[in-house]
Scaffold this motif. Structure first.
Motif, PDB file in Angstrom:
ATOM      1  N   ASP A   1       3.589   8.914  -8.063  1.00 46.65           N
ATOM      2  CA  ASP A   1       3.902   7.700  -7.313  1.00 46.65           C
ATOM      3  C   ASP A   1       4.605   8.021  -5.989  1.00 46.65           C
ATOM      4  N   THR A   2       4.957   9.277  -5.795  1.00 49.80           N
ATOM      5  CA  THR A   2       5.612   9.685  -4.554  1.00 49.80           C
ATOM      6  C   THR A   2       4.707   9.415  -3.363  1.00 49.80           C
ATOM      7  N   ALA A   3       5.222   8.666  -2.403  1.00 50.60           N
ATOM      8  CA  ALA A   3       4.446   8.280  -1.227  1.00 50.60           C
ATOM      9  C   ALA A   3       5.323   7.459  -0.303  1.00 50.60           C
TER      10      ALA A   3
ATOM     11  N   ARG B   1      -4.693   5.699   2.889  1.00 45.16           N
ATOM     12  CA  ARG B   1      -3.783   4.689   2.380  1.00 45.16           C
ATOM     13  C   ARG B   1      -4.396   4.038   1.144  1.00 45.16           C
ATOM     14  N   GLU B   2      -3.573   3.834   0.148  1.00 46.46           N
ATOM     15  CA  GLU B   2      -4.037   3.381  -1.158  1.00 46.46           C
ATOM     16  C   GLU B   2      -3.424   2.022  -1.492  1.00 46.46           C
ATOM     17  N   PHE B   3      -4.251   1.109  -1.967  1.00 51.22           N
ATOM     18  CA  PHE B   3      -3.775  -0.195  -2.407  1.00 51.22           C
ATOM     19  C   PHE B   3      -2.921  -0.045  -3.665  1.00 51.22           C
ATOM     20  N   VAL B   4      -1.821  -0.808  -3.690  1.00 49.94           N
ATOM     21  CA  VAL B   4      -0.936  -0.782  -4.854  1.00 49.94           C
ATOM     22  C   VAL B   4      -0.941  -2.140  -5.559  1.00 49.94           C
TER      23      VAL B   4
ATOM     24  N   PHE C   1       0.860  -1.174   0.000  1.00 50.04           N
ATOM     25  CA  PHE C   1       0.000   0.000   0.000  1.00 50.04           C
ATOM     26  C   PHE C   1       0.899   1.227   0.000  1.00 50.04           C
ATOM     27  N   ARG C   2       0.325   2.369  -0.283  1.00 44.89           N
ATOM     28  CA  ARG C   2       1.090   3.606  -0.197  1.00 44.89           C
ATOM     29  C   ARG C   2       0.204   4.703   0.353  1.00 44.89           C
ATOM     30  N   GLN C   3       0.857   5.723   0.901  1.00 46.43           N
ATOM     31  CA  GLN C   3       0.106   6.815   1.510  1.00 46.43           C
ATOM     32  C   GLN C   3       0.845   8.128   1.352  1.00 46.43           C
ATOM     33  N   VAL C   4       0.093   9.115   0.956  1.00 42.59           N
ATOM     34  CA  VAL C   4       0.589  10.484   0.867  1.00 42.59           C
ATOM     35  C   VAL C   4       0.008  11.242   2.058  1.00 42.59           C
TER      36      VAL C   4
ATOM     37  N   VAL D   1       9.271   6.708  -1.086  1.00 42.19           N
ATOM     38  CA  VAL D   1       9.636   6.777  -2.500  1.00 42.19           C
ATOM     39  C   VAL D   1       9.319   8.187  -2.984  1.00 42.19           C
ATOM     40  N   THR D   2      10.326   8.860  -3.508  1.00 42.91           N
ATOM     41  CA  THR D   2      10.158  10.214  -4.029  1.00 42.91           C
ATOM     42  C   THR D   2      10.543  10.228  -5.493  1.00 42.91           C
ATOM     43  N   VAL D   3       9.596  10.636  -6.324  1.00 46.05           N
ATOM     44  CA  VAL D   3       9.843  10.719  -7.766  1.00 46.05           C
ATOM     45  C   VAL D   3       9.855  12.194  -8.145  1.00 46.05           C
ATOM     46  N   SER D   4      11.023  12.688  -8.460  1.00 45.56           N
ATOM     47  CA  SER D   4      11.168  14.109  -8.725  1.00 45.56           C
ATOM     48  C   SER D   4      12.410  14.362  -9.548  1.00 45.56           C
TER      49      SER D   4
END
Length: 123
Positions: free
Chosen positions: A86-88, A41-44, A33-36, A119-122
């Motif tokens: 996708d950053t979370a 919280r979001e299922f991945v 899962f991921r969360q911002v 995870v940071t996408v930038s």
């Protein structure tokens, strides 16, 4: 059972990362899962521990790939073509058994949780 996640970091858009999650003992089905901050919280992705069937959210399908190694109690999330959205903080989770297909995306079905890896996408 404790879950230890690793592999997060900073990556440019279009790049790749691989997350791993090791369980200290035997578990059932596994998921990420991921969360911002400020959002739910979001299922991945999830994997059925017996059989290897996989499930993905629409937002990552075709870019993220979940796999498991039963002997090592490890689940891996390979992420390619990463996007800023996708950053979370990514969390690994484990159920105590086999889940029904309709429940894989519900965080309520998972008993064990890892500590999260950012995870940071930038650019």
């Amino acid at each position: 059972v404790q879950l230890q996640a690793s592999g997060g970091g900073l990556v440019q858009p279009g790049g790749s990362l691989r997350l791993s999650c090791v369980a200290s003992g035997s578990t059932g089905d596994r998921a990420w899962f991921r969360q911002v901050p400020g959002k739910e919280r979001e299922f991945v992705a999830a994997i059925r521990w017996n059989g290897g069937r996989t499930f993905y959210s629409d937002s990552v399908k075709g870019r993220f790939f979940i796999s498991g190694d039963n002997a090592k109690n490890t689940v891996t999330l390979q992420m390619i073509n990463l996007k800023p959205e996708d950053t979370a903080v990514y969390y690994c989770a484990a159920a105590t058994g086999t889940l029904i297909v309709s429940s894989y995306s519900s965080d309520l079905r998972y008993t064990y949780w890892g500590q999260g890896t950012l995870v940071t996408v930038s650019s």
